[in-house]
Design an enzyme around this catalytic site. Structure first.
Site, mmCIF file in Angstrom:
data_model
loop_
_atom_site.group_PDB
_atom_site.id
_atom_site.type_symbol
_atom_site.label_atom_id
_atom_site.label_comp_id
_atom_site.label_asym_id
_atom_site.label_seq_id
_atom_site.Cartn_x
_atom_site.Cartn_y
_atom_site.Cartn_z
ATOM 1 N N LYS A 1 0.927 14.715 0.675
ATOM 2 C CA LYS A 1 -0.505 14.797 0.013
ATOM 3 C C LYS A 1 -0.922 16.511 0.229
ATOM 4 O O LYS A 1 -1.463 16.652 -0.611
ATOM 5 C CB LYS A 1 -1.437 14.501 1.351
ATOM 6 C CG LYS A 1 -1.587 12.771 1.585
ATOM 7 C CD LYS A 1 -2.497 12.590 2.390
ATOM 8 C CE LYS A 1 -2.189 10.997 2.989
ATOM 9 N NZ LYS A 1 -3.193 10.079 1.949
ATOM 10 N N THR B 1 -8.417 6.705 -1.919
ATOM 11 C CA THR B 1 -10.147 6.410 -2.070
ATOM 12 C C THR B 1 -10.969 7.331 -1.898
ATOM 13 O O THR B 1 -11.835 7.086 -2.308
ATOM 14 C CB THR B 1 -10.046 5.147 -1.079
ATOM 15 O OG1 THR B 1 -9.570 5.477 0.066
ATOM 16 C CG2 THR B 1 -9.506 3.927 -1.634
ATOM 17 N N LYS C 1 -14.805 8.548 -3.607
ATOM 18 C CA LYS C 1 -15.809 8.853 -2.999
ATOM 19 C C LYS C 1 -16.319 10.301 -3.358
ATOM 20 O O LYS C 1 -17.653 10.309 -3.502
ATOM 21 C CB LYS C 1 -15.640 8.868 -1.236
ATOM 22 C CG LYS C 1 -15.191 7.358 -0.955
ATOM 23 C CD LYS C 1 -14.490 7.458 0.623
ATOM 24 C CE LYS C 1 -13.843 6.196 0.884
ATOM 25 N NZ LYS C 1 -13.041 6.344 2.234
ATOM 26 N N LYS D 1 -8.208 14.196 4.388
ATOM 27 C CA LYS D 1 -7.354 13.117 4.353
ATOM 28 C C LYS D 1 -6.424 13.132 5.412
ATOM 29 O O LYS D 1 -6.448 14.040 6.064
ATOM 30 C CB LYS D 1 -6.648 12.913 3.076
ATOM 31 C CG LYS D 1 -6.049 14.187 2.505
ATOM 32 C CD LYS D 1 -5.422 14.074 1.125
ATOM 33 C CE LYS D 1 -6.310 14.166 -0.047
ATOM 34 N NZ LYS D 1 -6.356 12.758 -0.724
ATOM 35 N N ARG D 2 -5.637 12.130 5.866
ATOM 36 C CA ARG D 2 -4.659 12.484 6.573
ATOM 37 C C ARG D 2 -3.531 13.554 6.292
ATOM 38 O O ARG D 2 -3.572 13.730 5.128
ATOM 39 C CB ARG D 2 -3.633 11.055 6.994
ATOM 40 C CG ARG D 2 -4.440 9.971 7.796
ATOM 41 C CD ARG D 2 -4.810 10.410 9.226
ATOM 42 N NE ARG D 2 -3.576 10.431 10.015
ATOM 43 C CZ ARG D 2 -3.108 9.525 10.985
ATOM 44 N NH1 ARG D 2 -3.998 8.632 11.021
ATOM 45 N NH2 ARG D 2 -2.084 9.544 11.442
ATOM 46 N N HIS E 1 0.883 -1.215 0.085
ATOM 47 C CA HIS E 1 0.134 -0.001 -0.012
ATOM 48 C C HIS E 1 0.636 1.197 -0.162
ATOM 49 O O HIS E 1 0.459 2.355 0.119
ATOM 50 C CB HIS E 1 -1.024 -0.085 1.312
ATOM 51 C CG HIS E 1 -2.158 -1.025 1.198
ATOM 52 N ND1 HIS E 1 -3.333 -0.854 0.784
ATOM 53 C CD2 HIS E 1 -2.001 -2.207 1.620
ATOM 54 C CE1 HIS E 1 -4.140 -1.829 0.971
ATOM 55 N NE2 HIS E 1 -3.191 -2.796 1.591
HETATM 56 C C1 26V Z 1 3.079 4.857 6.551
HETATM 57 C C2 26V Z 1 4.096 5.669 6.793
HETATM 58 C C3 26V Z 1 5.025 5.181 7.899
HETATM 59 C C4 26V Z 1 6.353 5.886 7.937
HETATM 60 C C5 26V Z 1 6.140 7.313 7.544
HETATM 61 C C6 26V Z 1 5.421 7.548 6.354
HETATM 62 C C7 26V Z 1 4.510 6.692 6.223
HETATM 63 C C8 26V Z 1 3.449 7.332 5.199
HETATM 64 C C9 26V Z 1 2.524 6.313 4.986
HETATM 65 C C10 26V Z 1 2.158 5.236 5.485
HETATM 66 C C11 26V Z 1 0.994 4.324 5.139
HETATM 67 C C12 26V Z 1 1.329 3.175 4.441
HETATM 68 C C13 26V Z 1 0.017 2.259 4.226
HETATM 69 C C14 26V Z 1 -1.198 3.166 3.770
HETATM 70 O O1 26V Z 1 -1.950 3.333 4.589
HETATM 71 N N1 26V Z 1 -1.087 3.207 2.479
HETATM 72 C C15 26V Z 1 -2.536 3.754 2.064
HETATM 73 O O2 26V Z 1 -3.107 2.684 1.432
HETATM 74 C C16 26V Z 1 -4.592 3.207 0.821
HETATM 75 C C17 26V Z 1 -5.370 1.868 0.589
HETATM 76 O O3 26V Z 1 -4.614 1.093 -0.273
HETATM 77 C C18 26V Z 1 -4.228 3.758 -0.488
HETATM 78 O O4 26V Z 1 -5.370 4.482 -1.008
HETATM 79 C C19 26V Z 1 -3.426 5.085 0.271
HETATM 80 O O5 26V Z 1 -3.019 5.830 -0.752
HETATM 81 C C20 26V Z 1 -2.172 4.616 0.852
HETATM 82 O O6 26V Z 1 -1.271 5.646 1.361
#
Ligand code: 26V
Length: 821
Positions: A560, A662, A666, A554-555, A363
């Protein structure tokens, strides 16, 4: 019950009214005249739950008889949103329920609004898992979703003096009527200690793991109903408890408090959700959580497998297990351990079963987001797993060296162990090696995976790689949250589109019909008014439904680029300040999203949004033209107000950084137009809705990597663009900080010196594109046509399509229809 219907299962208004009163009396111990909102909510929830359990029992019976191949979704996060409204909708009893309550003087909407949602996830990844549950049940696929029942979900976000303040999310405080605790379904969870290798009486090699501690995981189940079907699947979440209710040994020794305290300690495993999008957080407990829910889930599958009478060698024929990112990737080693040490399979047989059981979804491409665990930590918590990982790795690297005899670096790069000191276990590598399929979540993302972070694995096993573009459920995000749109679609297209979203194509024929356009605008207008009411309640700000609602929820993360949005807002502000008579399209900018508690830059961006809001909203010169709102505590529930009300959806991440997104889907499903980069699923949304119905700007992923590789100099952009210079200078001057030049200095400095996410490079194009948006909005016919065509062509982005593809290409599972007993 009335008309011979059961009070537990009847679907008529009369049966529901009787059931509600019955539950209020016998479950809550209340009668109508003295019942609180909580009492009434629970009475209705139990009324709905009885009807769910009825379908659940039928589902279990059907599955027991058919013994179907079953999907197990392993995810550390779920964001299902509030259950009441969706369960009523999926069961088709919204109207009789509304009437039954009305006859008792109760407003259904107020009960729905009262529900607190389980915030058991951070953002897109957890919400995707929830959309998948909805689609799996709707498509009648036998499936169980396994995870952790966090006692505290994602923190609640308050905004105080413009700053994010975190408070605990005590979502279970008043009890959770949707879950059923299953004390008989519980498993041992071992941690720490050491392993003992020995030879048994038959002369066979055996391994005993002597743990330092043992906990228990207890199942807590939530039924997940499909739309217009009887299938009820399970979300089975594990709660950590002490191995024994009380430590009787300690008790006998007289250490009463010691015994009770141990119980408290064991519960900490499932105590709190970690924010997954900030690097370097409390590591030990997080690894423990992953192991905890994975071992409980695999042991549970093995229990079910035993009841089928099939031999353990055929485990992978009964179950297919999807790893939602690397959070559950320890499952590869854990399944090997269970097969080797408990079932005494030989290595090759165990490895065959394991490699045919798992599939892995990636992801994110962000290198800092790829999970790795320091070896000493791993060793101390999971000594047996580390041994197994070393063995998997050694056999794997033998293969690699044989394949690439003249390329010694390749084995290093592919190894599960990162040998650069301090040594780490790379979870993505474990997941890739232990899985038969690997997928990304949008075309671009899957492509970049093969070219970048998983390139070596792609070269080794190209046949394992797939794409599965994300989707979202139209039941929650269209029907439930936008009932006006639902009615208009039903009238225009009839039923069927709710579970076959491509049918929305039928709207194309109405895109230029003035009468239809007018009704379309009315639907949007009504949702904008509804959101205005919520905004007033939440932040005391009045927003104008005739203005263009420009939304980014969004976060909060630098990639972003919420701050790029801010650069535009400040640009408009400056334009008005320089020319107070300027004729611009009135806009309301709406932000929402949480920052990881330890992510300083994201928190500073929240402060800047609120600081800009404060200056803009109180400035008489821009009144009626610009307004800025930061919605506190964005959630699934709040999203249901926001998506339907948006005119413009901001999807402006640096190209190549957002795996899919996502929220973009929406918004588009609810007739918002997108301003976005060629990133994640935006690319495919634009392809489908048509380039002329999408506001595209910015560098593409290739240009981004070239720009960064060729020595990017943000200063050059700053010096070359007067509007940009004015905006940056205004922030730097302390204008948004009561004259304090230091507050936002880290943000300004970062933009001018590094700008790793290329805001300055994309600024001019973004501003020009936003000017195009305004021009389009001035022409209601054109805008409405674009909006209708977005909805008409968004069908691909239903999670039903996504899940159907997973079923066909990865899981090889078939629908199993359920009849109601
Ligand atoms: C984790 C981390 C951890 C270290 C610092 C930066 C960072 C940035 C993002 C994440 C999240 C990784 C996994 C995640 O939540 N991905 C999201 O998954 C969604 C569903 O597939 C997708 O729509 C998003 O684009 C994606 O960011």
């Amino acid at each position: 019950g009335g008309n011979g219907e059961s009070i537990r299962t009847g679907m008529s208004e009369e049966a529901i009214r009787l059931a509600f009163l019955d539950n209020l009396f016998y479950v809550q111990g209340r009668f109508l005249e003295v019942a609180s909102l909580d009492d009434k909510y629970k009475a209705l929830a139990y009324t709905v739950r009885d009807r769910l359990l009825h379908r659940w029992v039928s589902t279990i019976r059907t599955y027991q008889q058919a013994n179907p191949r079953t999907v197990c979704y392993l995810s550390a996060e779920y964001l299902p949103g509030p259950f009441m409204g969706l369960n009523l909708l999926n069961m088709g009893i919204e109207e009789p329920t509304r009437k039954a309550l009305q006859s008792l003087g109760i407003d259904l909407e107020s009960l729905i609004a009262y529900e607190q949602e389980p915030g058991l996830g951070n953002g897109g990844l957890g919400r995707l898992a929830a959309c998948f549950m909805d689609s799996l049940a709707t498509l009648q696929i036998p499936a169980t979703s396994y995870g952790i029942r966090y006692e505290f979900g994602i923190f609640q976000q308050d905004i105080r003096n413009g700053e994010q303040v975190e408070t605990t999310d005590n979502w279970l405080h008043y009890g959770n009527p949707w879950e059923v605790r299953r004390p008989q379904i519980s498993y041992d969870v071992k941690i720490g200690g050491h392993t003992e290798h020995y030879t048994n009486e038959q002369g066979l090699h055996r391994v005993r793991w002597v743990p330092h501690e043992t906990f228990r995981g207890v199942a807590i189940d939530t039924p997940i109903l499909g739309h217009d079907v009887n299938t009820v699947n399970l979300m089975r979440l594990w709660r950590a408890e002490a191995a024994e209710a009380l430590d009787f040994h300690a008790f006998n020794e007289g250490d009463y408090y010691g015994a009770v305290l141990r119980e408290v300690r064991s519960e900490t495993i499932s105590k709190v959700l970690y924010p997954n999008d900030a690097p370097e957080i409390g590591k030990r407990l997080r690894l423990l959580q992953q192991h905890f829910f994975v071992t409980c889930s695999l042991q549970d599958m093995m229990r079910v497998h035993r009841t089928t009478g099939m031999p353990i060698e055929r485990f992978h024929e009964k179950f297919t297990v999807q790893l939602n990112d690397t959070h559950p990737a320890i499952a590869v080693a854990e399944l090997m351990r269970l097969l080797l040490d408990n079932h005494h399979l030989d290595w090759d047989t165990a490895w065959h079963v394991t490699r045919h059981t798992f599939a892995y979804t990636n992801h994110t491409l962000l290198p800092e987001a790829l999970e790795k665990w320091p070896i000493p930590l791993f060793q101390s918590l999971l000594p047996r797993h580390l041994e197994i990982i070393y063995e998997i790795n050694s056999r794997f690297l033998d293969e690699v060296r044989q394949r690439y005899p003249f390329d010694p670096d390749r084995a290093q790069r592919l190894s599960i162990i990162d040998e650069t000191l301090p040594r780490h276990v790379r979870m993505a590598h474990l997941a890739c090696i232990g899985s038969f399929a690997i997928n990304g979540v949008a075309e671009l993302h899957s492509q970049l995976l093969k070219e970048t972070v998983l390139r070596d694995f792609y070269e080794l096993w190209p046949e394992k790689f797939q794409n599965k573009t994300n989707g979202v459920t139209p039941r929650r995000f269209m029907l439930l949250s936008n009932p006006g749109l639902g009615s208009l679609l039903n009238e225009t297209l009839g039923h069927g589109w709710e579970t076959d979203l491509e049918q929305l194509r039928g709207l194309e024929a109405h895109a230029d019909d003035p009468a239809f356009q007018e009704r379309w605008r009315q639907v949007k207008r009504q949702r904008k008014e509804a959101l205005a009411g919520e905004v007033h309640k939440l932040c005391g700000i009045d927003i104008t439904p005739t203005s263009l609602y420009d939304v980014q929820v969004k976060r909060i993360h630098e990639y972003k680029r919420q701050h790029l949005n801010l650069l535009h807002i400040i640009t408009l502000y400056n334009r008005i300040k320089r020319n107070p008579a300027l004729d611009i399209v009135p806009r309301t900018f709406i932000f929402g999203g949480k920052s990881a508690p330890g992510y300083a830059m994201a928190k500073l961006i929240i402060r800047l949004i609120n600081a800009v809001a404060e200056m803009v909203n109180r400035d008489r010169d821009v009144a009626g033209r610009l307004k800025v709102v930061f919605l506190p505590n964005f959630s699934v529930k709040l999203g249901q107000w926001v998506y339907p009300a948006a005119d413009i959806s901001q999807q402006i991440s640096t190209a190549g950084k957002e795996a899919s997104g996502t929220g973009n889907m929406k918004f588009s499903m609810n007739g918002a137009l997108t301003i976005g980069t060629l990133d994640g699923a935006n690319v495919e949304i634009r392809e489908d809705v048509g380039a002329e119905n999408f506001f595209l700007f910015g560098l593409d992923a290739d240009a981004v990597s070239h720009t960064l590789a060729n020595g990017y100099r943000p200063w050059d952009y700053y010096n070359a663009n007067q509007e940009l210079k004015d905006v940056i200078d205004l922030i730097a001057s302390g204008f948004f900080a009561h004259g304090d030049r230091s507050l936002f200095q880290p943000l300004v400095d970062h933009l001018l010196q590094h700008d790793s996410y290329l805001l300055l490079a994309d600024y001019a194009d973004y501003i020009a594109c936003q000017d195009q948006v305004s021009a389009a909005y001035r022409d209601p016919q054109r805008w409405t046509r674009m909006s209708i065509l977005n909805v008409a062509r968004i069908g691909k982005f239903s999670s039903d399509r996504t899940i159907a593809e997973y079923c066909r290409d990865i899981w090889k599972v078939q629908p199993v229809p359920v009849k109601l007993d």
